[in-house]
Design a protein around this motif. Structure first.
Motif, PDB file in Angstrom:
ATOM      1  N   SER A  40      31.268  27.023  41.124  1.00  0.00           N
ATOM      2  CA  SER A  40      31.175  27.827  42.337  1.00  0.00           C
ATOM      3  C   SER A  40      32.549  28.348  42.731  1.00  0.00           C
ATOM      4  CB  SER A  40      30.564  27.011  43.478  1.00  0.00           C
ATOM      5  OG  SER A  40      31.340  25.863  43.753  1.00  0.00           O
ATOM      6  N   THR A  41      32.554  29.486  43.431  1.00  0.00           N
ATOM      7  CA  THR A  41      33.806  30.117  43.833  1.00  0.00           C
ATOM      8  C   THR A  41      33.733  30.618  45.264  1.00  0.00           C
ATOM      9  OG1 THR A  41      33.064  32.264  42.973  1.00  0.00           O
ATOM     10  CG2 THR A  41      34.360  30.894  41.483  1.00  0.00           C
ATOM     11  N   ARG A  42      34.887  30.695  45.894  1.00  0.00           N
ATOM     12  CA  ARG A  42      35.034  31.337  47.203  1.00  0.00           C
ATOM     13  C   ARG A  42      36.384  32.033  47.226  1.00  0.00           C
ATOM     14  NH1 ARG A  42      33.132  31.358  52.392  1.00  0.00           N
ATOM     15  NH2 ARG A  42      31.530  29.834  51.852  1.00  0.00           N
ATOM     16  N   THR A  43      36.390  33.315  47.589  1.00  0.00           N
ATOM     17  CA  THR A  43      37.638  34.055  47.758  1.00  0.00           C
ATOM     18  C   THR A  43      38.246  33.629  49.085  1.00  0.00           C
ATOM     19  OG1 THR A  43      36.724  35.933  46.528  1.00  0.00           O
ATOM     20  CG2 THR A  43      38.694  36.343  47.844  1.00  0.00           C
ATOM     21  N   THR A  44      39.355  32.895  49.029  1.00  0.00           N
ATOM     22  CA  THR A  44      39.959  32.342  50.243  1.00  0.00           C
ATOM     23  C   THR A  44      41.019  33.264  50.836  1.00  0.00           C
ATOM     24  OG1 THR A  44      41.459  31.058  48.827  1.00  0.00           O
ATOM     25  CG2 THR A  44      39.486  29.942  49.647  1.00  0.00           C
ATOM     26  N   THR A  45      41.599  34.134  50.031  1.00  0.00           N
ATOM     27  CA  THR A  45      42.508  35.190  50.504  1.00  0.00           C
ATOM     28  C   THR A  45      42.134  36.467  49.774  1.00  0.00           C
ATOM     29  OG1 THR A  45      44.309  33.593  50.834  1.00  0.00           O
ATOM     30  CG2 THR A  45      44.915  35.929  50.740  1.00  0.00           C
ATOM     31  N   THR A  46      41.992  37.558  50.503  1.00  0.00           N
ATOM     32  CA  THR A  46      41.568  38.821  49.904  1.00  0.00           C
ATOM     33  C   THR A  46      42.385  39.152  48.672  1.00  0.00           C
ATOM     34  OG1 THR A  46      40.764  39.693  52.004  1.00  0.00           O
ATOM     35  CG2 THR A  46      41.300  41.297  50.294  1.00  0.00           C
ATOM     36  N   ILE A  47      41.694  39.501  47.592  1.00  0.00           N
ATOM     37  CA  ILE A  47      42.332  39.808  46.306  1.00  0.00           C
ATOM     38  C   ILE A  47      42.749  41.276  46.293  1.00  0.00           C
ATOM     39  CG2 ILE A  47      41.916  40.035  43.818  1.00  0.00           C
ATOM     40  CD1 ILE A  47      39.997  37.630  44.104  1.00  0.00           C
ATOM     41  N   THR A  48      43.950  41.532  45.809  1.00  0.00           N
ATOM     42  CA  THR A  48      44.445  42.898  45.657  1.00  0.00           C
ATOM     43  C   THR A  48      44.652  43.213  44.181  1.00  0.00           C
ATOM     44  OG1 THR A  48      46.725  42.117  45.952  1.00  0.00           O
ATOM     45  CG2 THR A  48      45.571  42.912  47.915  1.00  0.00           C
ATOM     46  N   GLY A  49      44.569  44.514  43.872  1.00  0.00           N
ATOM     47  CA  GLY A  49      44.812  44.980  42.506  1.00  0.00           C
ATOM     48  C   GLY A  49      43.571  45.074  41.645  1.00  0.00           C
ATOM     49  N   ALA A  50      42.434  44.607  42.105  1.00  0.00           N
ATOM     50  CA  ALA A  50      41.185  44.648  41.334  1.00  0.00           C
ATOM     51  C   ALA A  50      40.038  44.951  42.278  1.00  0.00           C
ATOM     52  CB  ALA A  50      40.945  43.328  40.609  1.00  0.00           C
ATOM     53  N   CYS A  51      38.999  45.625  41.763  1.00  0.00           N
ATOM     54  CA  CYS A  51      37.844  45.939  42.604  1.00  0.00           C
ATOM     55  C   CYS A  51      36.833  44.804  42.613  1.00  0.00           C
ATOM     56  CB  CYS A  51      37.199  47.245  42.149  1.00  0.00           C
ATOM     57  SG  CYS A  51      36.580  47.220  40.450  1.00  0.00           S
ATOM     58  N   SER A  52      36.876  43.917  41.610  1.00  0.00           N
ATOM     59  CA  SER A  52      36.031  42.729  41.534  1.00  0.00           C
ATOM     60  C   SER A  52      36.592  41.830  40.445  1.00  0.00           C
ATOM     61  CB  SER A  52      34.572  43.099  41.237  1.00  0.00           C
ATOM     62  OG  SER A  52      34.444  43.664  39.943  1.00  0.00           O
ATOM     63  N   TYR A  53      35.969  40.675  40.269  1.00  0.00           N
ATOM     64  CA  TYR A  53      36.430  39.791  39.191  1.00  0.00           C
ATOM     65  C   TYR A  53      35.258  38.999  38.642  1.00  0.00           C
ATOM     66  CZ  TYR A  53      36.307  35.929  42.595  1.00  0.00           C
ATOM     67  OH  TYR A  53      35.915  35.007  43.522  1.00  0.00           O
TER      68      TYR A  53
END
Length: 252
Positions: free
Chosen positions: A173-186
């Motif tokens: 399982s995953t949770r984005t804890t800080t907004t990711i920059t440089g990519a539209c998704s992962y």
């Protein structure tokens, strides 16, 4: 219990000087287990041990007649650490048993007797826990192991924690804890199967994914990999949790 009631429901009050200092409602049996420390915390001072009262609750008319008893703190003298049971107008005392579990109804939690005192169940949990054991030492364990990948950079990032050799994986399982920059998704996966646990996952803070798969055995230590879509990581953080089963062979 009245024949017209669907179930037994009780309300219990612990008294100190005639005042209710701790109340437990919605009990489904006319009994309750509580530790002395929690009773002291509830009363704000000494243990409220000079009275109890109990009501049976009716779905139709509410509280029934009060039943209870006043008693002195001397009734419990010399019984520290014992389980107190009140029946037939008398107290009986029993030693707690190792790993005995008590449900703290007003807190909705469990307490476990560890041999050195009562401990909240959640403080005894670990990332890899044994759920059953045989006399020969064979065990079944459940793993819930997490890592947060911060300062994401590049086209992909591998975890330092690994899926252990010889486990059955239920998911990651995953949770984005800080907004990711440089990519539209992962994507979340492993080398050669980059979206095994989820594809096109959200880059906004709070985005999450259960990452369930059909349970699969792994036969070597395997890192989990995050891979970008539409660019490279230039920042952000993701918390990842491995969920797996581990079998331990007999020791003899």
């Amino acid at each position: 219990m009245s024949l017209v009631e669907q179930q037994e429901t009780f309300e219990l009050g612990l008294l100190d000087g005639g005042s209710v200092v701790q109340a437990v409602s919605s009990l489904t049996t006319p009994g309750h287990t509580g530790t002395a420390a929690r009773q002291i915390a509830g009363s704000g001072s000494s243990q409220p041990s000079n009275g109890i009262r109990i009501f049976q609750i009716s779905d139709g008319i509410g509280r029934g007649s009060q039943r209870g008893r006043q008693f002195s703190r001397g009734d419990w003298a010399g019984q520290d650490g014992q389980i107190a049971s009140y029946a037939d107008r008398a107290w009986a005392f029993y030693p707690p048993v190792l790993e005995m579990i008590a449900y703290v109804a007003d807190e909705g939690t469990l307490a476990v007797y560890t041999g050195v005192g009562w401990k909240d169940y959640d403080t005894l949990l670990s990332e890899v826990a044994t759920v059953s054991r045989t006399a020969s030492g064979a065990e079944s364990r459940i793993g819930t192991v997490e890592e947060e990948l911060t300062g994401l950079s590049g086209a992909s990032v591998d975890t330092s924690i690994v899926i252990p050799n010889q486990v059955i994986v239920f998911g990651v399982s995953t949770r984005t804890t800080t907004t990711i920059t440089g990519a539209c998704s992962y994507d979340c996966g492993i080398s050669g199967e980059t979206s095994k646990f989820g594809g096109s996952l959200g880059v906004a803070e709070g985005s999450n994914n259960a990452g369930l798969i059909g349970s699969q055995a792994f036969y070597s230590d395997t890192a989990v990999r995050l891979t970008t879509n539409g660019g490279s990581f230039t920042g952000g953080a993701v918390k990842m949790v491995l969920h797996y089963f581990l079998s331990v062979v007999p020791a003899e």
